[in-house]
Structures are given as structure tokens and as C-alpha cells.
Motif scaffolding. Sequence first.
Motif, mmCIF file in Angstrom:
data_model
loop_
_atom_site.group_PDB
_atom_site.id
_atom_site.type_symbol
_atom_site.label_atom_id
_atom_site.label_comp_id
_atom_site.label_asym_id
_atom_site.label_seq_id
_atom_site.Cartn_x
_atom_site.Cartn_y
_atom_site.Cartn_z
ATOM 1 N N LEU A 151 -13.505 13.599 -53.846
ATOM 2 C CA LEU A 151 -12.308 13.548 -54.669
ATOM 3 C C LEU A 151 -11.090 14.045 -53.890
ATOM 4 N N THR A 152 -9.977 13.362 -54.074
ATOM 5 C CA THR A 152 -8.713 13.792 -53.448
ATOM 6 C C THR A 152 -7.561 13.517 -54.405
ATOM 7 N N LEU A 153 -6.491 14.274 -54.219
ATOM 8 C CA LEU A 153 -5.253 14.061 -54.952
ATOM 9 C C LEU A 153 -4.216 13.453 -54.026
ATOM 10 N N HIS A 154 -3.181 12.881 -54.589
ATOM 11 C CA HIS A 154 -1.955 12.574 -53.839
ATOM 12 C C HIS A 154 -0.794 13.091 -54.680
ATOM 13 N N SER A 155 0.172 13.740 -54.011
ATOM 14 C CA SER A 155 1.184 14.507 -54.735
ATOM 15 C C SER A 155 2.580 14.258 -54.196
ATOM 16 N N GLY A 156 3.559 14.447 -55.090
ATOM 17 C CA GLY A 156 4.974 14.364 -54.727
ATOM 18 C C GLY A 156 5.722 15.555 -55.287
ATOM 19 N N ILE A 157 6.688 16.071 -54.519
ATOM 20 C CA ILE A 157 7.470 17.240 -54.926
ATOM 21 C C ILE A 157 8.943 16.910 -54.740
ATOM 22 N N HIS A 158 9.724 17.140 -55.779
ATOM 23 C CA HIS A 158 11.171 16.908 -55.704
ATOM 24 C C HIS A 158 11.864 17.879 -56.642
ATOM 25 N N ALA A 159 13.123 18.195 -56.347
ATOM 26 C CA ALA A 159 13.902 19.123 -57.158
ATOM 27 C C ALA A 159 15.228 18.486 -57.534
ATOM 28 N N GLY A 160 15.739 18.870 -58.692
ATOM 29 C CA GLY A 160 17.035 18.358 -59.126
ATOM 30 C C GLY A 160 17.347 18.825 -60.527
ATOM 31 N N ILE A 161 18.506 18.406 -61.016
ATOM 32 C CA ILE A 161 18.932 18.754 -62.367
ATOM 33 C C ILE A 161 18.151 17.905 -63.368
ATOM 34 N N VAL A 162 17.579 18.598 -64.367
ATOM 35 C CA VAL A 162 16.746 17.932 -65.374
ATOM 36 C C VAL A 162 17.187 18.423 -66.749
ATOM 37 N N LEU A 163 17.195 17.523 -67.718
ATOM 38 C CA LEU A 163 17.452 17.901 -69.098
ATOM 39 C C LEU A 163 16.105 18.193 -69.751
ATOM 40 N N VAL A 164 15.931 19.403 -70.263
ATOM 41 C CA VAL A 164 14.641 19.847 -70.782
ATOM 42 C C VAL A 164 14.710 19.926 -72.304
ATOM 43 N N ASN A 165 13.872 19.156 -72.967
ATOM 44 C CA ASN A 165 13.697 19.241 -74.414
ATOM 45 C C ASN A 165 12.309 19.780 -74.720
ATOM 46 N N GLU A 166 12.176 20.414 -75.847
ATOM 47 C CA GLU A 166 10.843 20.798 -76.292
ATOM 48 C C GLU A 166 10.036 19.532 -76.556
ATOM 49 N N GLY A 167 8.778 19.558 -76.158
ATOM 50 C CA GLY A 167 7.947 18.368 -76.291
ATOM 51 C C GLY A 167 7.167 18.345 -77.596
ATOM 52 N N ASP A 168 6.185 17.482 -77.637
ATOM 53 C CA ASP A 168 5.301 17.376 -78.795
ATOM 54 C C ASP A 168 3.984 16.806 -78.292
ATOM 55 N N GLN A 169 3.143 16.431 -79.209
ATOM 56 C CA GLN A 169 1.827 15.939 -78.829
ATOM 57 C C GLN A 169 1.913 14.666 -78.006
#
Length: 987
Positions: A117-135
Motif C-alpha cells: 500500500l502507498t499514498l500519493h499526497s499534495g500540500i499547498h497553502a493559501g487563503i481559504v473561506l472556512v464554513n462549518e461543515g455537516d455530514q
Amino acid sequence: MTESPVSFAASPNAAGQRRLLTLLFVDLSGSTAMAEWMEAEHYAAMLAGLRELYERIVPHHGGAIARIQGDGMLAVFGYPETREDDGRRATEAALELHAAVRGLLPPGPRPADFAGLTLHSGIHAGIVLVNEGDQMRGRFELLGNAPNIAARLSEAAKADEIIASEESLGLQSQFFETGPRFSLQLRGRATPLAAYRVHGRAAVGRRFEASVRRGLAPFVGRCGELAALDRALGRLLAGHTLWLSIRAGAGVGKTRLTEEFLRHAADQADQPVQIHRGYCESYLSAEPLQPFLQMLRALDGLHDAPPELFAAQQSAPAQRADALLALLLALARRTPQLVCIDDLQWADDASLRLLHRLRSSAQAQGLPLLLLTASRPQPSLPGGHDGDAELIELPPLTETEAARAVQQLLPQHDPFIASEVQRHAGGNPLFIEELCHAAADAGGGLGEGQSSSAWLAALVESRVGRLPAEQAQLVRVAAVIGNVIPVWLLEALTGCGERHPAVLALATQDFIFPDQRPGHLRFKHGITRDVVYEATGLHERQALHRRISFELASHGGPDGQLHEQLAYHDAAANDWPAAAHHAESAGDQALAASALDRAKKQFRAALAALEFLPDGVDRRRRWVHIAQRLGMACVFDASQDDLRVLKHAASLAQADGDPGLIARTEYWLAYVGFALGETKDSLGHAQAAVQTAQLCNDRALLAQLPGTVGQLKAAAAAYNEALPLLDLAIHLQRDRASKSSANRIGLAYSLCCRAYVLADQGHFSDAHEIFAEALAPFDGRGHAVEASIQGWRAAVLLWQGRWAEAREAAAVAHRVGAQVRSMFTCAMGQAAGAYGAWMQTGDPAARQHIVDAIAWLAPRGGGLYSSFNHGWLADILATQGDAGAARHQVALALKRGRQHDWIGGAMAYRAAARLAARVGDTDRAKRYLGLARGAGEQRNSAHEAAVTALVEAELRLGDRWQASLDLARAEFARLGMTGFLERARSL
């Protein structure tokens, strides 16, 4: 003055919280294929194992899981609190996740070729609008481009590969083993993204080691602080106990100063000093007594160790502080000890207690011990952790020191970019270094509001996040006001005046401080203002901009400044009609005051605002009229962008069909093209302006056009046609010069053109009289036209060989050009001065100065008479024997001839003749000298003919060289070409 709490409350941001986040997107590699051969129950068990790893590892590194969907996971770092090392945390989490998943075995039978098993990943940073989520949406709903980019990076990654954007890591990439920096074109993104493939952790523990790994920036300034540390070293060697604390904000250079001093202390030959280093971390390997345990491990294997070393190594955790204290005191009884601890603001309580005990015990016993700590100011602890230490407050670099740092990091970038870096960085060495890297990578200047990479923005936001709520809100309101903050406006918005405790606290923490102008505050670092502004929610920002516009309009003030401020705030509030009106008015006022760079900026802002208004005939005509005034503002510093604006205006005017509108737009299109050195094309536009102006009988324009066409003809070396037109223009402009500043400027430049044409033909005395008349209304006032005239005076003085006078005139052109932000005159002044220095003293730096001047003009599309630069540089390079570089400059000078710019052509041909003669190719050298003579004859240039004769004599080509030398000497004497006459007499 009131000292009430912050009273302004923006309307709540209905769309959520605007946050600077680092995002980690991971996905299981090959999961679709696995789902085909795995039983559903086994696949579900594997997913449960994955989720358990996600839920255990991500929070351990300070992240929060936004959502898990199938075998993929999106985690955020920097919520609810932004930390300066969020990019590092996300990368550490990715590495641990990849390692853990490699150790998982899926349940049930597996194919023989299953590789694990292996993963592949991406990392990035920036301005994000954060709302509370739900199911449905997960714990958070994240809106913005940054989550999409993180997902795209994960898609681009291969099995068991981690791709992190440079935005998210920056300097922190040095904590990891990575592949080379590369550019990735992601789906849905217009420009490539710089990124790294992360392979593992590097053997780096401290931020300073990360800086060393990348390459240290030059060490600048700090003479006073180094002297204070040297005095402390002397007191240590004299047997004293003392504690010095270097305190400053992030990036100001505490660690670099400490390292420079420790290197000096280690070189003490007359009396050895034992140095111990430790540092504190807020993350990862932090442990109780961390800096002291680092010192203990470094002592392992010490020869002739005191018994206390063994005791400290073997002691139980509860007794470890006592053992470490005993060890350090025992060492101090043998040799002077220097104990250095970096980032003390992150120290644990046990380390702080031991530090204080060590100082007290050594002092009581009279032992030679110097404690040197470095820390940031702590808002919650006014005295800091080092309250009883002797404090060295480390200020930002001075303006001179910052300029030196920028010059060393951006040696070939233009001075305007350098000044922008200084304005944004505010003397912070880390900000200077990162912004210089950004400018170098971009190959151009810093955009409006640019705050460099997300990792650097996280450093700023983490500082804001640690402020008390009242101070944090003050900073955000101030950021919306601008880099300079009128005190009355801040008080009107927040209730906090200049002496309010919260405002004073922000000054002590290097956020905002009193400006040189009374009644104003200023951000210490422009980058801080930019980052805080971008992180402020859109609705809150727009509400503040609307309120600021109201307060400004109510309060009033100087019209010019008021229009500029209202234009900015109205545009930010999306009030486009008001923004267009105020920007246009501000541009007109700046143009009337000859503040041409401000006028350009405001006219461009007005054009941008008009794009948001309903289309129609009136709007299009207004757009054309503003573009024409932009043309007037950019005649001394034009760019290809300006030319594109005028071309669009010309197309709008043609579609409108009004001859007057067409004629004036063609006129300014000709003039801006002329300023860019596109003489051939500009002559066509000028002729079209003449024809159309005659049709509509535009007398004012017809009076202006002889000067413009005369200048164009002069630039094309068509002197016989140019001089009558220039004489007519001067006659007309003299009559109107008293009526407006624009007419005085036009007259001065027409006189300047007439002067250099006469000088080129050998009438130097007449030329200098005309230069004096042209300069009289402006000399010493710092006007852009003064820079142009002095630049031409320098060129004429170079033709005469009056090197020292040429350098003086060139220095004025360079200085005034920089003051009025005219890159063309600034660069041409530098190049002319450098060539004068080469001819006068053989200055070895002259070559690079001209190379720099050429590079400064390149992003703007070159400039008028730029063949001068290539000709001067070709002459230097040919004399130095750098054949390849010289031939390149010869080719560039001759290429300018295709736009009728032949002013440097004869010089270029003479340089080619030198190169040919150097390799013994006499026939080719003679041919090039013949071409040089032809280039001079095309301009009827007496001085070019004389210098070509001198070069022929210097190269000893054929039997005529003595006759050529005699001719050159006679002409130099007749024309007053003193420097060349001296050179000819030395043969």
C-alpha cells in the motif's frame, strides 16, 4: 483623547471565516484496481485502518481533518490558529502517513504482483473561506482555490510521492530532503506552480541550519550590537557572570547576529571559551529541558570530563535539572563558559527555571559564565522570560543597511524594484531576503499588495493571532486604511487614538509606529499590512472601505490626496462610478503637479474602474480621453503596457469616428511609441495625426505636431527634415510657454532635441547655449524633463571627450530620474555615467553598470536611443577583448537601426573593427570602419568621422593610418573634443 475600546464592528461575514491554511490532500494509490480483487469486507477493513492512521497522525502534528472520503483525506493546518510552521507540520504529517501506510497489509488474499500500500499526497497553502461543515460536506467546508490546488498536486504525485508547493514550504523546505524545484502546470491554473518532491527529513534541527543549507544572505550592519556582545565577552574572560538577551521580532536577525558573534568567540586564541548551544522548539522534538539536553548530548565523549558529566547523563528525569546545573558550574570552574539558547520564547518551564538558577549560582560563586539568549517579544509577558537579563533590543535594518542587503541580493535588478522591496520589508532581513527571491524568480517587480509566499504570510498571521483581541482588531482596521494611517481616521473607526494603550502596545511589538508626519501612524513592514489585509474577510473589508470613504469625504483634506484615497477605498468597496471619478481627478491633479508616476497610477485605476460601468458611447469616449492623458503622463517613462493601452484607445476612437478623437489618440500613440524607441512606427502614427487634425482643423494639435514630428525625424537621424520642424515648434512654443507648464515642457524638450542635433553635426558651442536655455526653467527642481535634458547633455559631452563633465550631467539624469520614477532617464543616466568613467579612468565596474542599465529597460520594451547603451558596451567589451559579448552588443545596436535608431551605430561598427583587427582580419576591420564612416555620414556627424579616423590610426590599418591620425587631431582641436585629442596625441 479617548481611550475607549475598539468600537467599530463590521457586519459579520456570512460566507464564513477567511483563513490562511496549509492543506494536505492524501489519496491511496491504485485503490480502484484493489477494489476489483478485494472482497468488500476486506476493503472496508482496509479503509478503517487508513482512517485510524489519519485520525491518529494528523492531530499529532497539529492538523485537523476536514473530511475523509473513501480512501482519501483532506487535512488543514492553521485552524483555528495560524502557526508559522504549518507547512512543515503538514509535510511531517505526510511523511509519517506515507511510512505508516507502507507498513499496512490489506486483509485477505493478495495478487502475487502486489507491491504494498502507498499514498500519493499534495500540500499547498493559501487563503481559504472556512464554513462549518455537516455530514455531507465533512467537518469543514473549504472554499477557495487552495484546496483545489492541493488536490491537483496529489493527482500529479506518483505512488508514494509527496509534492509540496513552494508557496507552502518556502525556507522550511530545507528541513526536508527534496528533489529539485520544478514547475508544474496544473489543470485549471493559468500559470505554472513551483513545487518540490519531498523524499524525507533532512538532518536539520534549527531554522538557522535551514538557512545555511539554502545559502546565507550577506550579513549587513549590526556593528553596535556586535560591539556590545564583544564587551560582554571581555567581561566573561575577566571572570564575570552575566546574562544578555537579544530580543526582536521574527526575521529581524537574532540568530544570525548570535552566530556571527559565536564564530568570533570561538576564535579567541589567547583564552579559550567553551561554547554550548541549544534551542527551543514549539513543535516536534520539544521535550522538558530541551536546550540543556542538546548541550549535554554535544558534550558526549568529552576528554577529561568532570564526574558531573556522567551524573548528568545517567540522572533520572526528576533529578536531571540538578545534575545539569552541577555539570555547567563544574565546567565554569575550569574554563569560561558561554551558554547560548535560541528561541527562548518557546522554552518550557523547567528550562527557564534552570536558566535562572544557573545565573544565580554562578554569580554567587563568582564563576565566568555568559548566558546569551535570543527571543521574540511576548505580548502576554511584558518582561519576557528573560526579565532580569541585560537586554539588547535588535532593531530592523536602517534604510542604508537595507539598501545594501537588497543590492547584494538583487545586483542587476532596477532601483525601483529595490525600493519596493525595502518598502514592503521595512528593514526586516528575512522579509528582504524572501522578497528579493520572489522578485528574482518573477523577473520583474512586486505587484501591488504582494506579500510573497504563503509560508511567510503564515509567519505574519501567527504573530497577529497571538495578539489580544482588541489589538488584533486594531491591526486589521489599520490594514484596511492603508500602509500609512491618519490618527484621526483610526480614532473615528475604532475609538483608539495615538496614545491609546492598545496602539502603544502595537508599536512595541513592531506592527505600527508613529510616522515622520505628525498625526500619522505607519506599518513597520509593508508586507505585514498586505498579509493582514488579505486575511481579513471580504465583507468586513468592504464595510470598512465604505466607512472610510464616508469619513474621508466628511473630514475633507487636501484635494489631491483626498481624491487618491477616495479612489482606492471606493474601488475596494466596489463603488465603481465614484472610484472612476476620484481616480481621474487624482490623475489630473498629479499631472498638473508633474508627479507623472502618480498620474500614471491614477489614470490606470480610472480605466480599470470604467471597465465595471455599463458600456456605451459616453463610457468609451471617456476611456479614450483618460488614455490620452495617460499618454501625456508616460512620455518620460513609457512601457509596452502603456503602448497597448493607447492602441486600444486608438481602436475605440476609430470605431467612434470622431476625427478630433482619432487625431489626438494617434498623436499620443506616436509619442509613446517614440518614447519607447519605436521611431519607424511612430512616424506613421504622427503622419496619421497630422492628416486627421487637418481634416477637423484642430489648431491646438496642429501647433503641437511640428515638435513631435521634428523629434521623431531627429531620432531617425533625418536631420535636414528635423531642424526646420524643430525651429517651427520652438517658435510656436515660445509664444505659448508662459501660458502653461505643459508648453514649457514641450519647449524645453524641443530645444534639447535641436541642441543634440547641432552637437552631432559638430556645433558644440551652439548646442550648449541651447541646453542652458532648455534647462533654465527647470534646473535643480527635479522635473522629469530636466533628467532628459541632462541625459542628452551627458551624451554630447561624451562625444566631446569631456569625461568629468559628462559624468556630472549623467549623475543628475540618474538621480532625477530615480526621484520622478522615470526608469528610462534613470537607466540612461547610469549608462552614460559609466561610459564616462570607463573613458576617463578605465573603471572596471563600468561594464556591469551598463549591463544593469540595459537589463532595467528590458522589461519595459527598451527605450529611445537605446543603441547608445549597446554601442558604449560594445566599445568597452571590444577593448577588453571579450569577443563573444562584444559581437552580441554590436548586433543589438544594429538591430535598433531597424527602428531608425542609428545613434550608436558608428560606435558598434568601430567595436566590430577592433574585434576583427585583434584576430588579424585586416580586410574585415577596414570594411567595418567603412560602415562606421557611413553611419556617421548618414547623420552628417563631424565627431563620428573624427573618432573613426582615430580608431583607424590606432589599429594601424594600411598605409593611411598616419594621415588618419593627423586628420583626427585636427578635427579634435577644431571641435573642442579634448579627451579624444589627448588620446590622439598619446599615439
